[in-house]
Design a protein around this motif. Structure first.
Motif, PDB file in Angstrom:
ATOM      1  N   VAL A 195      58.138  39.934  66.333  1.00 38.21           N
ATOM      2  CA  VAL A 195      56.944  39.504  67.061  1.00 38.21           C
ATOM      3  C   VAL A 195      55.962  40.656  67.237  1.00 38.21           C
ATOM      4  O   VAL A 195      54.747  40.513  67.006  1.00 38.21           O
ATOM      5  N   VAL A 196      56.475  41.823  67.625  1.00 43.54           N
ATOM      6  CA  VAL A 196      55.587  42.959  67.875  1.00 43.54           C
ATOM      7  C   VAL A 196      55.008  43.491  66.569  1.00 43.54           C
ATOM      8  O   VAL A 196      53.838  43.896  66.512  1.00 43.54           O
ATOM      9  N   ARG A 197      55.815  43.493  65.505  1.00 42.53           N
ATOM     10  CA  ARG A 197      55.290  43.957  64.216  1.00 42.53           C
ATOM     11  C   ARG A 197      54.180  43.053  63.704  1.00 42.53           C
ATOM     12  O   ARG A 197      53.314  43.496  62.941  1.00 42.53           O
ATOM     13  N   ALA A 198      54.200  41.774  64.125  1.00 40.59           N
ATOM     14  CA  ALA A 198      53.136  40.857  63.700  1.00 40.59           C
ATOM     15  C   ALA A 198      51.789  41.218  64.330  1.00 40.59           C
ATOM     16  O   ALA A 198      50.734  40.792  63.851  1.00 40.59           O
ATOM     17  N   ILE A 199      51.831  42.018  65.403  1.00 43.68           N
ATOM     18  CA  ILE A 199      50.590  42.439  66.059  1.00 43.68           C
ATOM     19  C   ILE A 199      49.867  43.508  65.246  1.00 43.68           C
ATOM     20  O   ILE A 199      48.659  43.685  65.358  1.00 43.68           O
ATOM     21  N   ALA A 200      50.629  44.233  64.416  1.00 43.17           N
ATOM     22  CA  ALA A 200      50.062  45.363  63.680  1.00 43.17           C
ATOM     23  C   ALA A 200      48.886  44.925  62.816  1.00 43.17           C
ATOM     24  O   ALA A 200      48.860  43.821  62.263  1.00 43.17           O
ATOM     25  N   ARG A 201      47.917  45.811  62.714  1.00 43.52           N
ATOM     26  CA  ARG A 201      46.713  45.548  61.918  1.00 43.52           C
ATOM     27  C   ARG A 201      46.669  46.502  60.732  1.00 43.52           C
ATOM     28  O   ARG A 201      47.094  47.657  60.849  1.00 43.52           O
ATOM     29  N   PRO A 202      46.142  46.046  59.603  1.00 42.83           N
ATOM     30  CA  PRO A 202      46.037  46.950  58.448  1.00 42.83           C
ATOM     31  C   PRO A 202      45.004  48.045  58.697  1.00 42.83           C
ATOM     32  O   PRO A 202      44.034  47.844  59.429  1.00 42.83           O
ATOM     33  N   ILE A 203      45.206  49.200  58.094  1.00 42.27           N
ATOM     34  CA  ILE A 203      44.285  50.329  58.225  1.00 42.27           C
ATOM     35  C   ILE A 203      43.266  50.251  57.100  1.00 42.27           C
ATOM     36  O   ILE A 203      43.636  50.199  55.916  1.00 42.27           O
TER      37      ILE A 203
END
Length: 553
Positions: free
Chosen positions: A140-148
């Motif tokens: 769930v938390v990794r799904a929050i990550a945004r591409p750079i």
């Protein structure tokens, strides 16, 4: 035959006249500078007999552009600041907590209760109640990550998530740290530039040095401390919910909260929620005003996103205290009496008129994204600057006199013509510097001195070529014409290569090197113009009037 069309003569004299006219204000530097300052103040709405007298010191129909004097000539302040990017990592982690909390709450049946834990400033630690749900929590938390979105971080995301026991640990990825450092430095550069410009200083030098340092040089300012006061204030404005009020400075605020002191009332402290509802980054305008009691205050206005959040929070929390925090101090904590949907308001406090104006300037310029540590600071007095000007003036006079004497002794009457062109050349350099608003530094004076020596090279080539043509028994008119024609290629080649060097110095260099490159490059342009066009026109006009049967060079 030796002749120049009328329109070409007019064009040459026109450029010479314009250049000399642009250079004239520099001969009355103090008077013109006072005139310009007075005009600027009157344009802002100020008016007084003193300002009108200063405006009258210089004719309005005359050019009033001046060559700006650099730090080493005028005196001023020099600072070398280091941007502390570690503070930005901590702010990113604090700002990430609400998003992580809301995402995990939707999976409470799997991960259990969630609690924020203490950890290092650059990481976010969250404990979950059901260790068996750790895999789902990580997902769930990794799904929050945004591409750079950078060339060096293609395919990478901004955060990394790992498990340690029953705790989730969120940190910034290495690619995001690099991108954050770059953004922070660029934003700091822009905000410092805006703050210095708001203060009305002349021709500051603000540039990056290395990966995390900024060089700031401001001519004409009183001291390094004055410059630090302008740019060193972080001016981070935030609007934060008040948990409670206390008089105990040692009270533990609790996880997710922070303790802030009241700016006006000594011994009064506020426990605030660490996550702000609205920040100064969403501020679009701030102006000094007066409150309903006639006391100095600062009016502010948010952008649409900030106005929406501000209006929504005030509507949902009528009756609660709402703290206005500036640089970790509560300057005001009014009670919300009603919803404020317009996204604008007023900051009140025990301000003087000067303090409210200064605060408005800082807020309008924006908050520095990270604190600055000043590694080096120097105050250069105007006396030292005057010494540099005097030394540069002496160097120019000595070089100028030596070249004039040499040309006069070597080429006689033709040498005197070259000397006239040399005087015009130096005036044109100052005219161009005034026109483009360039800053003259001590290395720039060195460039002018070098130009004085180089300016006669083209004339030497022409005169030596005329001497050779006279030996072949050609008439004086034909010898002069062939001298200019055959020397032209050598003149162009020599000056183009030097001009390329000046361009490279300007592009690759910084500070003093650029100052040298600017005067050198402009000097090459004016030298070629005076040698090819001005001296030739003077010789043609003399020849048409005297019609000599023979000449000596």
């Amino acid at each position: 035959m030796l002749q120049i069309e009328g329109w070409k003569r007019l064009t040459i004299w026109f450029f010479v006249a314009v250049g000399l006219l642009l250079a004239v204000p520099n001969g009355f530097y103090t008077r013109v500078e006072q005139h310009n300052d007075a005009v600027a103040e009157m344009e802002l709405g100020f008016d007084s007999p003193e300002l009108q007298a200063q405006v009258a010191q210089w004719p309005t129909w005359m050019p009033s552009s001046l060559v700006n004097l650099g730090l080493d000539l005028r005196g001023g302040a020099h600072l070398l600041a280091e941007v502390e990017t570690d503070a930005v990592y901590a702010q990113r982690m604090e700002g990430l907590w609400p998003e992580v909390r809301d995402a995990l709450r939707q999976e409470r049946a799997t991960v259990g209760a969630i609690r924020l834990q203490d950890g290092a400033p650059d990481e976010l630690r969250v404990a979950i109640g059901e260790p068996a749900g750790m895999a789902r929590a990580l997902e769930v938390v990794r799904a929050i990550a945004r591409p750079i979105v950078t060339l060096t971080g293609v395919g990478a995301t901004d955060i990394e998530v790992r498990a340690e026991g029953n705790q989730l640990v969120v940190t910034l990825s290495e690619e995001e740290r690099i991108a954050t450092d770059e953004r922070t430095l660029q934003q700091s550069l822009e905000i410092i530039r805006r703050r210095v410009d708001e203060a009305g200083t002349r021709e500051p030098t603000i540039q990056r040095q290395g990966s995390d340092r900024i060089l700031i040089q401001v001519p004409g300012i009183g001291s390094a401390q004055e410059l630090k006061d302008i740019i060193g204030t972080t001016a981070q404005l935030s609007f934060q919910p008040v948990v409670r009020v206390t008089s105990d400075s040692n009270e533990v605020p609790g996880i997710g909260n922070e303790l802030a002191q009241s700016l006006d009332e000594e011994g009064l402290y506020y426990i605030l929620e660490r996550n702000a509802v609205v920040t100064g980054e969403e501020l679009v305008d701030a102006q000094p005003e007066f409150d309903q009691n006639g006391a100095p205050a600062v009016g502010f206005r948010f952008n649409p996103a900030g106005a929406r959040k501000f209006g929504q929070y005030t509507a949902e929390n009528v009756g609660a205290l709402f703290a206005i925090v500036l640089d970790d101090e509560v300057i005001s904590a009014p009670r919300i009496n009603e919803a404020i949907p317009g996204g604008s308001g007023i900051i009140t406090g025990n301000f003087s008129l000067e303090e409210s104006t200064s605060l408005a300037v800082l807020l309008r310029a924006g908050a520095l994204p990270a604190p600055l540590e000043f590694l080096e600071e120097r105050t250069i007095g105007p006396e030292l600057g005057q010494d540099s000007i005097d030394a540069g003036r002496i160097a120019c006079i000595v070089a100028f006199a030596a070249v004039l004497v040499f040309m006069g002794l070597s080429y006689g009457f033709f040498g005197l013509i070259a000397n006239i062109a040399l005087i015009v050349n130096v005036a044109l350099i100052f005219g161009l510097l005034s026109l483009i608003g360039a800053t003259l530094t001590l290395p720039g004076i060195a460039g002018i001195v070098l130009t004085i020596g180089m300016a006669v090279d083209a004339n030497v080539l022409v005169f030596e070529r005329i001497r050779e043509e006279l030996k072949t028994a050609k008439g004086p008119a034909r010898a002069i014409e062939l001298g200019y024609e055959k020397a032209l290629s050598a003149i162009i080649d020599a000056n183009i290569t030097t001009f390329i060097t000046a361009v490279i110095l300007f592009v690759m260099g910084s500070g003093p090197v650029r100052g040298f490159a600017i005067t050198l490059g402009l000097g090459i342009i004016t030298s070629v113009f005076t040698a090819i066009f001005v001296t030739r026109l003077i010789i043609v006009m003399w020849f048409e009037r005297r019609r000599p049967k023979q000449i000596e060079v």
